[in-house]
Design an enzyme around this catalytic site. Structure first.
Site, mmCIF file in Angstrom:
data_model
loop_
_atom_site.group_PDB
_atom_site.id
_atom_site.type_symbol
_atom_site.label_atom_id
_atom_site.label_comp_id
_atom_site.label_asym_id
_atom_site.label_seq_id
_atom_site.Cartn_x
_atom_site.Cartn_y
_atom_site.Cartn_z
ATOM 1 N N PRO A 1 0.946 -1.380 -0.120
ATOM 2 C CA PRO A 1 0.165 0.163 0.018
ATOM 3 C C PRO A 1 0.969 1.503 -0.258
ATOM 4 O O PRO A 1 1.688 1.327 1.008
ATOM 5 C CB PRO A 1 -0.793 -0.280 1.604
ATOM 6 C CG PRO A 1 -0.097 -1.061 2.797
ATOM 7 C CD PRO A 1 1.371 -1.823 1.489
ATOM 8 N N MET A 2 0.732 2.407 -0.863
ATOM 9 C CA MET A 2 1.512 3.616 -1.195
ATOM 10 C C MET A 2 0.482 4.853 -0.988
ATOM 11 O O MET A 2 -0.475 4.552 -2.526
ATOM 12 C CB MET A 2 1.978 3.459 -2.127
ATOM 13 C CG MET A 2 3.504 2.615 -1.957
ATOM 14 S SD MET A 2 4.563 2.004 -3.369
ATOM 15 C CE MET A 2 3.909 0.696 -4.556
ATOM 16 N N GLN B 1 -6.385 -0.829 3.661
ATOM 17 C CA GLN B 1 -5.840 -0.831 4.847
ATOM 18 C C GLN B 1 -6.585 0.993 5.119
ATOM 19 O O GLN B 1 -6.796 1.732 5.061
ATOM 20 C CB GLN B 1 -4.081 -0.020 4.198
ATOM 21 C CG GLN B 1 -3.167 -0.240 5.346
ATOM 22 C CD GLN B 1 -2.000 -0.400 5.115
ATOM 23 O OE1 GLN B 1 -1.314 1.176 4.780
ATOM 24 N NE2 GLN B 1 -0.764 -0.632 5.364
ATOM 25 N N CYS C 1 3.459 3.555 8.382
ATOM 26 C CA CYS C 1 4.607 5.412 7.725
ATOM 27 C C CYS C 1 5.003 6.042 9.050
ATOM 28 O O CYS C 1 4.402 6.066 9.829
ATOM 29 C CB CYS C 1 2.351 6.127 7.436
ATOM 30 S SG CYS C 1 2.736 7.157 6.723
ATOM 31 N N ASP D 1 13.350 -2.387 -0.563
ATOM 32 C CA ASP D 1 14.721 -2.636 -1.327
ATOM 33 C C ASP D 1 14.815 -3.099 -2.863
ATOM 34 O O ASP D 1 16.085 -3.622 -3.278
ATOM 35 C CB ASP D 1 16.193 -2.413 -1.171
ATOM 36 C CG ASP D 1 16.169 -0.732 0.045
ATOM 37 O OD1 ASP D 1 15.536 -0.496 -0.402
ATOM 38 O OD2 ASP D 1 17.064 -1.451 0.717
ATOM 39 N N GLY E 1 6.190 -2.075 -2.767
ATOM 40 C CA GLY E 1 6.207 -0.998 -3.643
ATOM 41 C C GLY E 1 6.520 -0.099 -4.337
ATOM 42 O O GLY E 1 6.434 -0.118 -5.662
#
Length: 346
Positions: free
Chosen positions: A18-19, A72, A102, A206, A228
């Protein structure tokens, strides 16, 4: 097969993280097309849902083709999170995820997101309140800790499992790191290999190549990987990892035709879901990433971010398709975009 409650996923699933301002339905659609096994909405404020905030409610939109998909939520109050969970349940997602990761100031410094990492007892109470308020499988995404002195993810994992979460995704950085430095997966591996832990553990941070995905899968024993930033402008990362895992060989990079087709679909869905003005404006952040690697593309990119109709954008995309027909883009490392770069830590 990996199980999250009643959800069955492949043996080693690849999850789209989720972004905020990125993983909306149009973006999720192109990632699903290219192999994402499970996806999540942008995070949604529990307080916003309760207030019936338009932006928060709109983020509840999910579509059948996305499944399995999780919604989310975030917040720092037990009652608000519990009430938000009940609202979410009505929309019938496959699971509900709590954001305790976050790092941005406007969230973490208000006692939500990664801010909850300062108070593990509160994190447990918040999670328990959500689990008790819904019949959906509840999962959590978090970080290693608040800073280097408080990397308490091993305790967090045990205690959250004890109050009923069905899976845990761990980003291998602390809150104070934001996206700086290299993600540390050693603690993620320790959580996974803790004999007390029986729920799926997903690693995040990463993953920018098929080789790294396989290396981390084998080294840390995690149940799956959450991707992500590497998917921004490059949804093909999912199919490339899967192909490499299955064959040990690299999948060919996307052709110019594939790139243009994905841009068109992303644009079309963005306009359909948001409206002409907002959909076109919000697509502008994606063109540079989709077209990265094409020589002398700046002129076209500048036009794409200034024109104002879908038809004009498609005309420019036609020009790009013709100009670069047959052009083979060299395989270059995927850029991990810091999409929170304008959000300071302090």
């Amino acid at each position: 097969m990996v199980k999250i409650g009643n959800i069955s996923l492949p043996e080693f699933p690849l999850l789209l993280a989720p972004m905020e301002d990125v993983s909306d339905p149009p973006f999720r659609a192109v990632c699903k097309d290219n192999g994402a096994d499970m996806m999540y909405t942008e995070f949604i404020s529990s307080e916003g849902l309760i207030r019936d905030a338009i932006k928060s409610r709109r983020k509840l939109d999910i579509f059948e083709y996305e499944r399995p998909v999780g919604i989310q939520i975030f917040g720092g109050d037990e009652d608000s999170l519990a009430m938000a969970a009940k609202i979410v349940e009505v929309t019938n997602p496959d699971l509900l995820d709590i954001n305790f990761g976050c790092p941005v100031k406007k969230v973490a410094c208000r006692g939500a997101g990664a801010g909850v990492l300062k108070d593990i007892d509160l994190m447990v109470r918040l999670t328990s309140a959500v689990v008790k308020s819904t019949s959906l499988p509840v999962t959590v995404k978090t970080r290693l800790g608040w800073d280097d002195e408080t990397k308490n993810i091993e305790e967090v994992a045990e205690r959250l499992q004890d109050v009923g979460i069905k899976a845990l995704a761990i980003h291998g950085r602390t809150r104070t790191q934001m996206y700086k430095g290299e993600a540390d997966w050693t603690l993620i591996g320790k959580v996974k290999n803790n004999p007390r832990i029986q729920i799926p553990i997903f690693g995040n941070g990463d993953i920018d190549s098929p080789e790294k995905a396989v290396e981390y899968k084998n080294r840390y024993g995690i149940d799956g990987i959450m991707i992500g930033r590497a998917a921004i402008g490059y949804p093909w990362i999912f199919r490339e990892i899967k192909h490499f895992m299955e064959t040990g060989e690299h999948h060919a990079p996307p052709t110019i035709e594939e790139r243009i087709a994905v841009v068109r679909k992303h644009l079309k869905l963005s306009v359909q879901w948001k409206n002409d003005v907002v959909g076109i404006n919000e697509m502008r952040r994606h063109y540079a990433n989709y077209l990265k690697g094409l020589p002398n593309i700046k002129e076209y990119r500048n036009r794409l971010v200034t024109i104002k109709t879908e038809a004009e954008i498609n005309d420019v995309l036609d020009e790009i398709a013709v100009k670069y027909q047959g052009y083979e883009i060299d395989k270059t490392p995927i850029e991990l975009i810091n999409y929170h770069e304008k959000c300071p830590v302090d």
